[in-house]
Every structure is written in structure tokens, then in C-alpha cells.
Design an enzyme around this catalytic site. Structure first.
Site, PDB file in Angstrom:
ATOM      1  CD  GLU A   1      -2.532 -12.567 -10.381  1.00  8.07           C
ATOM      2  OE1 GLU A   1      -1.517 -11.907 -10.053  1.00  8.07           O
ATOM      3  OE2 GLU A   1      -3.595 -12.042 -10.740  1.00  8.07           O
TER       4      GLU A   1
ATOM      5  CE1 TYR B   1      -4.113  -1.962   0.530  1.00 15.74           C
ATOM      6  CE2 TYR B   1      -2.707  -3.288   1.947  1.00 15.74           C
ATOM      7  CZ  TYR B   1      -3.878  -3.133   1.243  1.00 15.74           C
ATOM      8  OH  TYR B   1      -4.824  -4.128   1.247  1.00 15.74           O
TER       9      TYR B   1
ATOM     10  CB  CYS C   1      -7.459  -4.003  -5.893  1.00 12.90           C
ATOM     11  SG  CYS C   1      -9.040  -4.852  -6.009  1.00 12.90           S
ATOM     12  CG  HIS C   2      -5.974 -10.008  -6.841  1.00 15.42           C
ATOM     13  ND1 HIS C   2      -6.672  -9.545  -7.947  1.00 15.42           N
ATOM     14  CD2 HIS C   2      -4.971 -10.774  -7.316  1.00 15.42           C
ATOM     15  CE1 HIS C   2      -6.111 -10.036  -9.044  1.00 15.42           C
ATOM     16  NE2 HIS C   2      -5.075 -10.788  -8.691  1.00 15.42           N
TER      17      HIS C   2
ATOM     18  CG  ASN D   1     -10.497  -1.826  -8.484  1.00  9.89           C
ATOM     19  OD1 ASN D   1     -10.981  -1.324  -9.492  1.00  9.89           O
ATOM     20  ND2 ASN D   1      -9.611  -2.802  -8.517  1.00  9.89           N
TER      21      ASN D   1
END
Length: 185
Positions: free
Chosen positions: A177, A119, A150-151, A142
């Protein structure tokens, strides 16, 4: 479809139903855990914010918002199947402004599939050091989660932080991912 309407549909995914909404400018909304029965309140809010009437639409390959929906559904299916790392969709950024838009665009441009950013790191990248809490609020607001990932934003100590779709959804996306191990069960 004219400019007084926006197209929407619900698509199934491994993280639950996703409501997608698009304008002629591009994909405008991805909403977690929203099936057709849960859609009306969200659609009312979107209609007010976009100044347009919702029009449920099967993904349509003809030009316009329906084509954006069709392509978004296809690319999300590829992403969840592990065959897509980058979304190539026109995005309608009209649901976010100011600082939130700057942060989300920076995230979209600089934090690729399989990577994470803190962040505070994102706050510095947009020229607002010390604004990590504001970055967290931007992630929470978002309108395009998964597509604008945003994850991928985590706490500086390695904690997951928050997530509008729920922490289990964030864990599953990060595992997809390769950032986190797959859950055992």
C-alpha cells in the site's frame, strides 16, 4: 446452498494461502496461512460459531455464498496485483460483536488504502478514549483481515504493533500500500 451451510475455499496469495468462508450474507472469514490440510480445525470452529456446516466450493458465479467467494477471490487478486484499493464485497459481521464490531467498522469506513491509524486514535473515534489495548485485541480478533484492513493500525510511536498474520505479513501489506518501503530481499 441453503442457510445451514457456509461456503469455503482456499486461495493462494503473495502472503501465503488464505482460507475464505462466506455465508449468504457475505464474506465471513479470511484466515492467514491456512491451506486445505490446515483447514479442518478452523472449519470446525467456524461451523460452531456460524451454526452451519462447511461446504467446500469452487468459486461459483451463481447467486449465493459461492458468488461471494468468487468475487472475494477476484478482488483479492486485484488487490495483490496493485489494481484494487477498495474492497466492494458484502460482509457478514456475525463473527464479531460489541466493541470489536464497532472498532472494525470504524476502521473499514475511515482508514483508506495507503493510510494508517493508531490504536488510541481508533479508540477515540469509537468514543472509548484510553481503550487502545482493547482496540489491539479487536484487531487480533478481526475475522476479515486484509479486507477489513487491520494491518493499517499501528502504534502511536510508529511501531508496527502486533498482527495475527505475523509481522512480516503486516510489513508486506503495508509495503504493497506504499506505507513502508518494499523489503530489499
Amino acid at each position: 446452498m441453503n442457510h445451514s451451510t457456509f461456503a469455503w475455499c482456499v486461495t493462494d496469495s503473495p502472503i501465503g494461502p488464505l482460507l475464505l468462508a462466506a455465508t449468504p450474507a457475505g464474506l465471513a472469514q479470511v484466515a492467514f496461512h491456512t491451506d486445505r490440510e490446515a483447514a479442518p480445525p478452523l472449519l470446525e470452529r467456524l461451523a460452531a460459531r456460524l451454526g452451519a456446516r462447511p461446504e467446500e466450493q469452487a468459486a461459483d458465479p451463481s447467486p449465493g455464498a459461492g458468488a461471494v467467494l468468487a468475487e472475494a477471490v477476484r478482488q483479492l487478486e486485484e488487490y495483490f496485483a496493485g489494481r484494487r484499493r477498495i474492497f466492494e464485497l458484502p460482509l457478514d459481521w456475525s463473527l464479531c460483536t460489541g466493541f470489536n464490531r464497532r472498532v472494525l467498522r470504524e476502521l473499514d469506513a475511515t482508514v483508506p488504502f495507503g493510510a494508517v491509524a493508531g490504536y488510541g486514535e481508533l479508540a477515540e473515534r469509537v468514543g472509548e478514549p484510553g481503550a487502545s489495548q482493547a482496540v489491539g485485541r479487536a484487531m487480533g480478533a478481526n475475522p476479515l483481515p486484509v479486507v477489513v484492513a487491520c494491518h493499517r493500525v499501528v502504534e502511536s510511536d510508529g511501531g508496527l504493533g502486533g498482527f495475527g498474520g505475523g509481522l512480516e505479513t503486516k510489513r508486506r501489506l503495508l509495503a504493497l500500500e506504499g506505507v513502508l518501503p518494499e523489503p530489499l530481499f
